[in-house]
Design a protein around this motif. Structure first.
Motif, PDB file in Angstrom:
ATOM      1  N   UNK A 124      -1.879  35.567 104.800  1.00  0.00           N
ATOM      2  CA  UNK A 124      -0.468  35.865 105.350  1.00  0.00           C
ATOM      3  C   UNK A 124       0.379  36.541 104.391  1.00  0.00           C
ATOM      4  N   UNK A 125       0.806  37.865 104.629  1.00  0.00           N
ATOM      5  CA  UNK A 125       1.653  38.606 103.829  1.00  0.00           C
ATOM      6  C   UNK A 125       0.978  39.405 102.636  1.00  0.00           C
ATOM      7  N   UNK A 126      -0.379  39.378 102.710  1.00  0.00           N
ATOM      8  CA  UNK A 126      -1.093  40.313 101.745  1.00  0.00           C
ATOM      9  C   UNK A 126      -0.877  41.648 101.832  1.00  0.00           C
ATOM     10  N   UNK A 127      -0.804  42.351 102.877  1.00  0.00           N
ATOM     11  CA  UNK A 127      -0.726  43.631 102.757  1.00  0.00           C
ATOM     12  C   UNK A 127       0.804  44.187 102.169  1.00  0.00           C
ATOM     13  N   UNK A 128       1.907  43.213 102.663  1.00  0.00           N
ATOM     14  CA  UNK A 128       3.345  43.599 102.012  1.00  0.00           C
ATOM     15  C   UNK A 128       3.313  43.202 100.758  1.00  0.00           C
ATOM     16  N   UNK A 129       2.848  42.417 100.187  1.00  0.00           N
ATOM     17  CA  UNK A 129       2.455  42.015  98.744  1.00  0.00           C
ATOM     18  C   UNK A 129       2.031  43.188  97.989  1.00  0.00           C
ATOM     19  N   UNK A 130       0.972  43.691  98.290  1.00  0.00           N
ATOM     20  CA  UNK A 130       0.305  44.790  97.529  1.00  0.00           C
ATOM     21  C   UNK A 130       1.006  46.191  97.917  1.00  0.00           C
ATOM     22  N   UNK A 131       1.598  46.291  98.813  1.00  0.00           N
ATOM     23  CA  UNK A 131       2.699  47.312  98.847  1.00  0.00           C
ATOM     24  C   UNK A 131       3.690  47.206  97.874  1.00  0.00           C
ATOM     25  N   UNK A 132       4.139  46.170  97.854  1.00  0.00           N
ATOM     26  CA  UNK A 132       5.589  45.722  96.711  1.00  0.00           C
ATOM     27  C   UNK A 132       4.788  45.963  95.521  1.00  0.00           C
ATOM     28  N   UNK A 133       3.694  45.762  95.067  1.00  0.00           N
ATOM     29  CA  UNK A 133       3.372  45.868  93.840  1.00  0.00           C
ATOM     30  C   UNK A 133       3.017  47.290  93.409  1.00  0.00           C
ATOM     31  N   UNK A 134       2.519  48.135  94.557  1.00  0.00           N
ATOM     32  CA  UNK A 134       2.549  49.547  94.219  1.00  0.00           C
ATOM     33  C   UNK A 134       3.824  50.123  94.230  1.00  0.00           C
ATOM     34  N   UNK A 135       4.844  49.699  94.917  1.00  0.00           N
ATOM     35  CA  UNK A 135       6.177  50.424  94.600  1.00  0.00           C
ATOM     36  C   UNK A 135       6.787  50.041  93.445  1.00  0.00           C
ATOM     37  N   UNK A 136       6.525  48.868  92.630  1.00  0.00           N
ATOM     38  CA  UNK A 136       6.939  48.410  91.398  1.00  0.00           C
ATOM     39  C   UNK A 136       6.370  49.425  90.324  1.00  0.00           C
ATOM     40  N   UNK A 137       4.993  49.948  90.689  1.00  0.00           N
ATOM     41  CA  UNK A 137       4.565  50.496  89.463  1.00  0.00           C
ATOM     42  C   UNK A 137       3.317  49.992  89.070  1.00  0.00           C
ATOM     43  N   UNK A 138       2.960  48.847  89.528  1.00  0.00           N
ATOM     44  CA  UNK A 138       1.574  48.186  88.745  1.00  0.00           C
ATOM     45  C   UNK A 138       0.329  49.074  88.856  1.00  0.00           C
ATOM     46  N   UNK A 139      -0.301  49.049  87.811  1.00  0.00           N
ATOM     47  CA  UNK A 139      -1.383  50.240  87.522  1.00  0.00           C
ATOM     48  C   UNK A 139      -2.611  49.850  88.368  1.00  0.00           C
ATOM     49  N   UNK A 140      -2.830  48.419  88.749  1.00  0.00           N
ATOM     50  CA  UNK A 140      -4.038  48.113  89.326  1.00  0.00           C
ATOM     51  C   UNK A 140      -3.966  46.726  89.640  1.00  0.00           C
TER      52      UNK A 140
END
Length: 409
Positions: free
Chosen positions: A81-97
């Protein structure tokens, strides 16, 4: 015949919280891996909020470093639950991988953040070149190898598959296949594959003679109780063997380890990598690097699977090595060149008469005895006993912000 790579590999360090992230990068890490509040395998680490991640990424960017997030649980239905939103947040923050093991989470990442780079976790137990080829065919740019691979197997992977390889060079070894363990779940109902490992393999056990009624306890005759625990991995004496294979990222284990541990280990491997690439043909191991690693070691050390199959000599059993223990005693906040006075934030108690050692990035070290201590008000004191108290100490050599002071226990 091996081919030496032309560029330095990435030195990848653990960061259990924001302070450790800053220390790891300051002491020479090219990248750090962290855990978020969800989907990671270190439930008891000081895992990062999105706000902390953002600050960590901004700090890393100033030093040209990268931040990766481990999302490497083996997920059950309720964990998705919430995995897609979690990864989108990481990308928006600037996480490299992100570092992922479960195909369901790979799918969720690609749907929620299609441009976020994915690395396959060691939890996927990658131990042969065909599996490496499978993940390359899936569009994955990097795989983190199982800890059970040999140098010869890595060589074959690099020769047959054009993909980034990440391999562990230092840290704790799991008694099970790259962390795929149900012992903790069985004994404590804490799921190791979802971040709750109770470290059951490191407990002390009685050992009984096989075929008896349990009355002959053979562990009573040993120097210590039986464990199922491996010695820790260390390639500090053999790093060129990995460098010549062209491994792309050298990984240090330890998101639960102390700041002193992270800074010390990163500092040593940074020095070895830089020294080797300065003049590979004339590289020579410096015993000071080995001695330094032992100041952070918590267990005996082994080369694990890299050269041969481990034996009972690579397990923690019998009389333990006498490992010197060191405390992180203080963090340098400032230094006055005119008076040679360092402002130090206390991290563990120290007193007048203690022999201490200062160390900093680029393998800077010196030892001295503490002659005088002043508190923040300038009052002379004999001991710095209060946690995080600000003190002033006269030092024999220049120090800088983020240098550390340690003392032997």
């Amino acid at each position: 015949m091996t081919t030496r790579q032309n560029r330095k590999p990435e030195l990848l360090a653990p960061a259990g919280n924001l302070e450790k992230l800053k220390f790891a990068i300051h002491y020479g890490a090219d990248a750090v891996y962290i855990g978020g509040k969800q989907f990671g395998l270190r439930a008891k680490a000081g895992n990062f909020s999105f706000e902390d991640m953002r600050e960590g990424v901004e700090f890393a960017n100033r030093y040209g470093a990268k931040v990766y997030v481990a999302a490497n649980i083996i997920a059950h239905n309720e964990n998705l639950n919430g995995a897609q939103e979690y990864f989108k947040s990481l990308y928006d923050i600037g996480i490299a991988a992100v570092i992922i093991a479960d195909p369901a989470l790979i799918t969720a990442c690609r749907e929620g953040a299609p441009d976020l780079e994915i690395h396959i976790s060691t939890q996927a137990s990658i131990a042969n070149w065909r599996t490496v080829q499978f993940w390359k065919n899936e569009g994955i740019p990097r795989v983190v190898l199982a800890r059970e691979v040999s140098l010869e197997e890595i060589k074959e992977m690099k020769e047959k598959v054009d993909i980034e390889i990440e391999a562990f060079i230092h840290g704790a070894m799991c008694i099970s296949y790259s962390g795929r363990c149900v012992l903790s779940n069985h004994m404590t109902s804490r799921d190791a594959n979802r971040g709750g490992c109770a470290q059951s393999c490191r407990w002390n056990y009685d050992l009984f003679e096989d075929g008896t009624d349990g009355s002959i306890n053979i562990s009573e005759k040993a120097d210590e109780a039986y464990t199922m625990s491996s010695q820790d991995l260390s390639m500090v004496e053999h790093l060129p063997d990995i460098l010549e294979l062209g491994v792309d990222s050298l990984k240090i284990e330890g998101r639960m380890k102390s700041i002193h541990y992270v800074a010390t280990v990163v500092n040593v491997y940074r020095k070895i990598i830089d020294t080797y690439f300065d003049d590979p043909e004339n590289y020579k191991l410096d015993q000071a690097w080995v001695d330094e690693i032992w100041k952070a070691a918590q267990r005996s050390l082994t080369t694990a699977f890299y050269y041969d199959e481990p034996t009972e000599k690579d397990q923690l059993f019998g009389k333990p090595d006498r490992i010197p223990k060191y405390d992180f005693a203080g963090l340098v906040l400032d230094y006055d060149e005119g008076t040679q006075i360092a402002t130090i934030q206390q991290r563990n108690s120290f007193k007048v008469g203690d022999e201490i050692e200062f160390f900093g990035p680029n393998f800077y070290h010196f030892k001295q005895t503490i002659d005088e201590i002043w508190d923040e008000q300038g009052i002379q004191v004999d001991i710095a006993r209060h946690p995080m108290m600000i003190t002033k100490v006269k030092v024999k050599q220049p120090v800088r912000y983020y240098d550390m002071m340690r003392k032997r226990k």
